[in-house]
Design a protein around this motif. Structure first.
Motif, PDB file in Angstrom:
ATOM      1  N   ALA A  15       0.844  -1.210   0.000  1.00  0.00           N
ATOM      2  CA  ALA A  15       0.000   0.000   0.000  1.00  0.00           C
ATOM      3  C   ALA A  15       0.875   1.254   0.000  1.00  0.00           C
ATOM      4  O   ALA A  15       0.611   2.214  -0.727  1.00  0.00           O
ATOM      5  N   THR A  16       1.960   1.222   0.796  1.00  0.00           N
ATOM      6  CA  THR A  16       2.824   2.409   0.876  1.00  0.00           C
ATOM      7  C   THR A  16       3.481   2.684  -0.475  1.00  0.00           C
ATOM      8  O   THR A  16       3.540   3.833  -0.925  1.00  0.00           O
ATOM      9  N   GLU A  17       3.978   1.635  -1.119  1.00  0.00           N
ATOM     10  CA  GLU A  17       4.601   1.819  -2.435  1.00  0.00           C
ATOM     11  C   GLU A  17       3.581   2.369  -3.425  1.00  0.00           C
ATOM     12  O   GLU A  17       3.880   3.266  -4.223  1.00  0.00           O
ATOM     13  N   GLN A  18       2.404   1.803  -3.369  1.00  0.00           N
ATOM     14  CA  GLN A  18       1.355   2.274  -4.283  1.00  0.00           C
ATOM     15  C   GLN A  18       1.071   3.762  -4.065  1.00  0.00           C
ATOM     16  O   GLN A  18       0.956   4.525  -5.032  1.00  0.00           O
ATOM     17  N   SER A  91      11.746   4.907  -6.884  1.00  0.00           N
ATOM     18  CA  SER A  91      10.704   4.302  -6.056  1.00  0.00           C
ATOM     19  C   SER A  91      10.212   2.987  -6.665  1.00  0.00           C
ATOM     20  O   SER A  91      10.046   1.987  -5.956  1.00  0.00           O
ATOM     21  N   THR A  92       9.977   2.969  -7.971  1.00  0.00           N
ATOM     22  CA  THR A  92       9.564   1.708  -8.602  1.00  0.00           C
ATOM     23  C   THR A  92      10.720   0.705  -8.554  1.00  0.00           C
ATOM     24  O   THR A  92      10.497  -0.500  -8.415  1.00  0.00           O
ATOM     25  N   GLY A  93      11.963   1.210  -8.647  1.00  0.00           N
ATOM     26  CA  GLY A  93      13.128   0.326  -8.544  1.00  0.00           C
ATOM     27  C   GLY A  93      13.212  -0.324  -7.171  1.00  0.00           C
ATOM     28  O   GLY A  93      13.469  -1.524  -7.039  1.00  0.00           O
ATOM     29  N   ASP A 159       7.973  -3.153 -16.680  1.00  0.00           N
ATOM     30  CA  ASP A 159       6.571  -3.557 -16.839  1.00  0.00           C
ATOM     31  C   ASP A 159       5.682  -2.786 -15.858  1.00  0.00           C
ATOM     32  O   ASP A 159       4.687  -2.170 -16.246  1.00  0.00           O
ATOM     33  N   LEU A 160       6.070  -2.819 -14.596  1.00  0.00           N
ATOM     34  CA  LEU A 160       5.282  -2.120 -13.571  1.00  0.00           C
ATOM     35  C   LEU A 160       5.336  -0.605 -13.774  1.00  0.00           C
ATOM     36  O   LEU A 160       4.309   0.084 -13.770  1.00  0.00           O
ATOM     37  N   GLY A 161       6.554  -0.102 -13.989  1.00  0.00           N
ATOM     38  CA  GLY A 161       6.743   1.342 -14.108  1.00  0.00           C
ATOM     39  C   GLY A 161       5.998   1.938 -15.284  1.00  0.00           C
ATOM     40  O   GLY A 161       5.396   3.009 -15.172  1.00  0.00           O
ATOM     41  N   LEU A 162       6.011   1.250 -16.406  1.00  0.00           N
ATOM     42  CA  LEU A 162       5.346   1.771 -17.606  1.00  0.00           C
ATOM     43  C   LEU A 162       3.841   1.857 -17.390  1.00  0.00           C
ATOM     44  O   LEU A 162       3.204   2.849 -17.749  1.00  0.00           O
TER      45      LEU A 162
ATOM     46  N   THR B  43       6.712  13.183  -1.132  1.00  0.00           N
ATOM     47  CA  THR B  43       6.235  11.860  -1.552  1.00  0.00           C
ATOM     48  C   THR B  43       5.952  10.993  -0.336  1.00  0.00           C
ATOM     49  O   THR B  43       4.902  10.339  -0.241  1.00  0.00           O
ATOM     50  N   GLU B  44       6.901  10.989   0.601  1.00  0.00           N
ATOM     51  CA  GLU B  44       6.709  10.192   1.815  1.00  0.00           C
ATOM     52  C   GLU B  44       5.528  10.706   2.627  1.00  0.00           C
ATOM     53  O   GLU B  44       4.733   9.928   3.157  1.00  0.00           O
ATOM     54  N   PHE B  45       5.438  11.997   2.720  1.00  0.00           N
ATOM     55  CA  PHE B  45       4.331  12.596   3.461  1.00  0.00           C
ATOM     56  C   PHE B  45       2.996  12.175   2.851  1.00  0.00           C
ATOM     57  O   PHE B  45       2.053  11.798   3.564  1.00  0.00           O
ATOM     58  N   SER B  46       2.926  12.222   1.549  1.00  0.00           N
ATOM     59  CA  SER B  46       1.680  11.863   0.873  1.00  0.00           C
ATOM     60  C   SER B  46       1.332  10.397   1.111  1.00  0.00           C
ATOM     61  O   SER B  46       0.174  10.056   1.381  1.00  0.00           O
ATOM     62  N   ALA B  47       2.361   9.517   1.016  1.00  0.00           N
ATOM     63  CA  ALA B  47       2.100   8.088   1.236  1.00  0.00           C
ATOM     64  C   ALA B  47       1.625   7.848   2.671  1.00  0.00           C
ATOM     65  O   ALA B  47       0.665   7.109   2.908  1.00  0.00           O
ATOM     66  N   LEU B  48       2.273   8.512   3.618  1.00  0.00           N
ATOM     67  CA  LEU B  48       1.881   8.348   5.023  1.00  0.00           C
ATOM     68  C   LEU B  48       0.475   8.877   5.272  1.00  0.00           C
ATOM     69  O   LEU B  48      -0.309   8.294   6.019  1.00  0.00           O
ATOM     70  N   ARG B  49       0.182   9.984   4.653  1.00  0.00           N
ATOM     71  CA  ARG B  49      -1.146  10.581   4.794  1.00  0.00           C
ATOM     72  C   ARG B  49      -2.215   9.576   4.361  1.00  0.00           C
ATOM     73  O   ARG B  49      -3.263   9.446   5.000  1.00  0.00           O
ATOM     74  N   GLU B  50      -1.912   8.858   3.265  1.00  0.00           N
ATOM     75  CA  GLU B  50      -2.882   7.870   2.780  1.00  0.00           C
ATOM     76  C   GLU B  50      -2.984   6.695   3.735  1.00  0.00           C
ATOM     77  O   GLU B  50      -4.063   6.131   3.940  1.00  0.00           O
TER      78      GLU B  50
END
Lengths: 379, 123
Positions: A15-18, A91-93, A159-162, B43-50
């Motif tokens: 979820a965090t990566e997403q 991030s995707t890496g 694949d994911l990044g694109l 970016t981190e702030f936004s992810a944490l917020r979610e």
């Protein structure tokens, strides 16, 4: 907009990566929507009038670059675009690296024993300078990073990044370019029944699989320079139930027999090579094709949607600022369909088309062209 | 035909710096580095917020479940160490750009970058 279709090699996101990726993709859209127009306004309202007053008429994108390269609006747009891209790739890496041991094991399990297709790697293959001297798209390691034995990192990240980056606009399997090519071929070539199809620069095979689906009886081959992308492509194709022959080879000189294919395709390939390489690739496509066979290319349409020198300057931003050094020249200065004719294809058969949606600013349409090898080749 | 390798060594860290020098748009590059840090943080702030939103939705299913949970389960040593690691990782993300850029030659970055790209393009 398509949901990414699951397959056996796809990396997953926590979820965090997403949430990180969603933020960075939103940031890109925001920059295009809110910041890019400030560059256009600065040029229209301040920079161009001042140049005209001095008697300078900026006639092309190079002249615009002379005027705009140090303007604050352009510098901020460039800085923001560059950082957004770096963060997205990193991030995707990181997301793919987290699950890389498992992805490698999935690859090994997929290709062990009997398979539908095959993979032929050539460890002695020399990577051409235009690929080895730059990490294309500023992706560290380019298409060739090898992090472990049987590595698939490059393919999995691509694949994911694109898909995330394009918000699914390149199809559920990132394959929309190939379906556009197939539609073009059917429109121009009619009801063809190819025995062999070669997809040059196939990468992860996303543009190769639709050909096997469209012509299930054909022998379908994907060739590419990148071993890690091809490993991923092979396992991906197996997981999707498609029999594809993947080969590590240079599209300029494939080593495949002359006259052995009825279709040769190239997707988003030509602009990542050099002009000399394009000439070689087109000659190689001509050599591979049997008389009456068809070449098809689908690429980004920016040169067709950028009409003014300023638009062309901005559209070619990636050339200098995103490690695509040939992008500007090949799309704006070189007549690629014309080179196809020079390579021996029939001029009367040459046909260009824009996909639906390609006229917009922030979409993923394609510019395609097809050409036929003459049925009777002049001595 | 390619066969999988028997080599089971863990993967190496992915490369994180593309070929060529990083262009400097904002002054001598200081502004670019600050911008990188700011956007990484955002970016981190936004992810944490979610994530907080997700937790809030989860906890709202259960009345005052969060308050009861915190009272009954203070963080132990391992959890506090994990939190420190998360903070370290966030700082690492923010300051990476300084580490990498300062490892390169500092002068005339933009000129050198453009020259490199021009050379690659054969110009």
């Amino acid at each position: 907009v398509a949901e990414l279709r699951q397959h056996g090699m796809l990396a997953s996101q926590t979820a965090t990566e997403q949430y990180r990726h969603e933020f960075l993709v939103d940031l890109k859209s925001y920059l295009i929507r809110e910041v890019a127009p400030t560059v256009e306004r600065a040029y229209r309202d301040r920079v161009e009038p001042a140049a005209l007053e001095r008697g300078e008429v900026p006639a092309d994108r190079h002249a615009v670059a002379e005027l705009m390269d140090r303007e604050p609006e352009f510098l901020w747009w460039s800085a923001l675009s560059r950082v957004q891209h770096e963060l997205y790739v990193d991030s995707t890496g990181a997301c793919v690296q987290r699950q890389l041991p498992e992805l490698i094991e999935r690859y090994r399990a997929r290709v062990a024993g009997e398979t539908l297709g095959s993979l032929h790697l050539n460890t002695a293959l020399k990577i051409p300078d235009y690929q080895s001297r730059v990490d294309t798209h500023c992706i560290p390691g380019g298409y060739f990073a090898e992090l472990a034995a049987d590595d698939v990192y490059v393919g999995a990240r691509y694949d994911l990044g694109l898909h995330l980056f394009s918000r699914g606009q390149r199809g559920a399997l990132n394959d929309r370019a190939a379906w556009h090519s197939i539609a073009l071929l059917r429109e121009r070539a009619g009801d063809i029944d190819p025995g062999c199809i070669v997809d040059m620069g196939c990468g992860i095979g996303n543009t190769t699989l639709p050909f096997a689906e469209a012509w299930p009886e054909a022998r379908v081959m994907g060739i590419d320079l990148s071993a890690p992308a091809l490993r991923y492509a092979h396992a991906r194709a197996e997981s999707l139930g498609q029999a594809i022959e993947f080969r590590q080879a240079n599209a300029e000189s494939t080593g495949l027999p002359s006259g052995s294919a009825e279709i040769v395709a190239a997707h988003i390939l030509l602009h990542e090579t050099s002009e000399a390489a394009v000439r070689n690739i087109l000659r190689e496509a001509h050599r591979l094709l049997a008389p009456g066979g068809w070449f098809v290319s689908a690429d980004v349409p920016r040169h067709l949607t950028a009409h003014t020198p300023l638009q062309q300057y901005l559209a070619a931003w990636d050339a200098l600022h995103n490690n695509e050094p040939f992008f500007g020249a090949l799309l704006f200065d070189v007549d690629l369909p014309g080179l196809t004719v020079e390579a021996g294809f029939d001029e009367a058969s040459l046909h260009e088309a824009l996909t639906r949606g390609a006229q917009g600013r922030d979409d993923y349409g394609y510019w395609g062209f097809v050409a036929q090898k003459p049925r009777v080749v002049s001595p | 035909m390619s066969e999988p390798s028997d080599d089971r060594d863990p993967p190496a860290p992915r490369p994180r710096v593309p070929t060529g020098l990083r262009p400097a748009y904002l002054g001598d590059g200081t502004g670019d580095r600050l911008l990188y840090m700011l956007l990484a943080l955002t970016t981190e702030f936004s992810a944490l917020r979610e994530e907080v939103e997700d937790l809030r939705r989860f906890l709202n299913q259960d009345g005052d479940g969060l308050a009861r949970f915190l009272a009954a389960h203070p963080r132990d040593e391992a959890e506090q160490a994990a939190a420190r690691q998360r903070r370290e990782a966030l700082l690492d993300t923010m300051f990476r750009i300084l580490r990498e850029d300062f490892a390169l030659e500092g002068d005339e970055r933009m000129r050198a970058y453009l020259q490199h790209m021009g050379k690659v393009a054969g110009r």
